[in-house]
Design a protein around this motif. Structure first.
Motif, short mmCIF file in Angstrom:
data_model
loop_
_atom_site.label_atom_id
_atom_site.label_comp_id
_atom_site.label_asym_id
_atom_site.label_seq_id
_atom_site.Cartn_x
_atom_site.Cartn_y
_atom_site.Cartn_z
N LEU A 395 0.91 -1.05 -0.09
CA LEU A 395 0.04 -0.03 0.02
C LEU A 395 0.92 1.20 0.01
N LEU A 411 -4.94 6.72 -0.94
CA LEU A 411 -4.36 5.35 -0.86
C LEU A 411 -4.25 4.48 -2.34
N ASN A 413 -3.52 1.01 -4.30
CA ASN A 413 -3.12 -0.30 -4.32
C ASN A 413 -2.59 -0.82 -5.80
#
Length: 444
Positions: A395, A411, A413
């Protein structure tokens, strides 16, 4: 307390953005899958986002219908767009010009009587004016030279590197000041200038080489005195304006007790890799300087124009790493280009977040546009980066506190698997999952 989550996924060539809210609950001692936010621990202030209006961008813009022009402007500068605050443009031509040009090429015209912004007025200035009208406010503009006029250079050409002849240093400093003043006379807020775009690169397009010592001497003995003489002391001067891997060495070589007051910041690009540690070194050594990302793009010579997910992830990963290392602003390269990735007078084609099919009047927002917006839509100028911790290197994340106290966390991913998160803030926890190959923005 609630968190608003905006998530963009990309599967089978389809982009999907969803919004939802999650409640925080009391922290009952959760230890696994934790991401921590510490808003009381603040770092650098963030100034904003932007992109470059090159001649290529302005020319492409001019070929689109008024409806599509408005769509482009709204996407970048409108209230529902990604809300750019900065514009970078070039002094005289760059590779993303239709062909090489100068505002003046007479070595005997020390009074600049033949100086003309005719080329800028054709494509760059009209788009810049429209951008400010859409934004409803002046935009902060940075000007960067790719090369002095050919007569000032050791190789007698705008292209192929070469260096500024010592006898033309004063003339070139005055030329830069004249460019700034002419733009200001037209009502634009020229706030920043870089000394030279990519001073360590000998290119087949407009380029000029400076050693660290040459850049320092030009700044100290010619450009800074010329800015002062012309009443341009408020112009913020940025050094380097090249890739990250040597930005610390250049900053250390140029800034000393005498020149420190002349330099407001260090500009950097991304073309040689992430080098986040280099940014951190400059931030730690020169804590009072602005660190601006001023150029990056997906070059077709190195990356696939079809890899929208990979290209968008490259933007987001770099923005996160740069912010976490001390960056104060992110200014992308071409704001728009045509479907070939130009025009470019040396065929150095590349991608842009918005691409235009000028023949069929089609505007395409690439996934990179959406990914940049996951930052720029929500991070306000004046936001402060805050401390975070995370439980996995799968992450990537950064978090900032806006002037109104709201917290924005982004965030990323890049893995194929969903990543669960327990977001811990001020004694409370919100639980959610970040889908594989996605980007998520949370607002608290």
């Amino acid at each position: 307390m609630k968190i608003k989550l905006i998530t963009t996924t990309y599967q089978n060539g389809e982009k999907n953005t969803l919004e939802k809210e999650k409640d925080f609950s009391a922290d009952n001692g959760v230890e696994m899958q934790v991401v921590n936010l510490y808003p009381d621990v603040e770092y650098q202030e963030f100034d904003g986002f932007g992109a470059a209006i090159t001649e290529a961008a302005g020319y492409t813009f001019s070929l689109m219908s008024e409806e599509k022009q408005n769509q482009i402007l709204d996407a970048y500068f409108g209230g529902n767009g990604i809300r750019y605050q900065f514009i970078r443009s070039h002094i005289d031509s760059c590779d993303f010009s239709i062909n090489p040009y100068t505002a003046m090429d007479d070595p005997n015209d020390a009074d600049f009587k033949s100086f003309s912004l005719e080329r800028d007025e054709k494509y760059i200035i009209p788009m810049l004016k429209r951008a400010e009208e859409t934004a409803g406010k002046p935009l902060s503009v940075m000007l960067s030279p790719w090369s002095p006029p050919a007569f000032m250079k050791t190789n007698g050409s705008r292209t192929g590197g070469g260096a500024l002849k010592p006898e033309y240093r004063s003339f070139w400093a005055e030329y830069i000041c004249h460019y700034i003043k002419k733009y200001r006379e037209k009502g634009f807020s020229i706030d920043m200038v870089t000394i030279q775009n990519e001073p360590n690169a000998k290119q087949t397009w407009d380029s000029c080489l400076y050693t660290s010592q040459e850049e320092k001497e030009f700044l100290r003995d010619y450009l800074y005195p010329s800015l002062t003489k012309n009443g341009l002391e408020d112009i913020a001067v940025f050094i380097w304006d090249h890739n990250k891997e040597r930005m610390y060495e250049r900053a250390r070589a140029i800034m000393d007790e005498e020149t420190n007051k002349m330099v407001q910041g260090v500009a950097f690009h991304w073309y040689t890799g992430e080098h986040f540690d280099a940014i951190q070194l400059v931030r730690d050594t020169f804590p009072d300087k602005k660190l601006y990302f001023t150029e990056g793009c997906v070059e077709y010579s190195r990356f696939s124009q079809e890899g929208q997910l990979e290209n968008a992830q490259m933007y987001a990963y770099d923005i996160i790493g740069n912010i976490n290392s001390g960056m104060n602003a992110f200014i992308d390269w071409n704001i728009i280009l045509n479907k070939e990735g130009g025009p470019n007078h040396v065929n150095n084609f590349c991608d842009a977040p918005i691409m235009c099919d000028t023949e069929n009047d089609i505007v395409e927002e690439k996934l990179s546009y959406t990914y940049i917006g996951h930052f720029s839509r929500y991070i306000e100028p004046g936001a402060k980066r805050i401390a975070t911790t995370k439980y996995t290197d799968s992450l990537s994340l950064t978090a900032l506190k806006n002037p109104d106290g709201s917290i924005v966390i982004v965030l990323l991913n890049r893995s194929k698997e969903d990543i669960p998160v327990h977001l811990r803030l001020n004694g409370e926890v919100a639980e959610f999952s970040i889908p594989g190959d996605s980007i998520m923005t949370g607002i608290v």
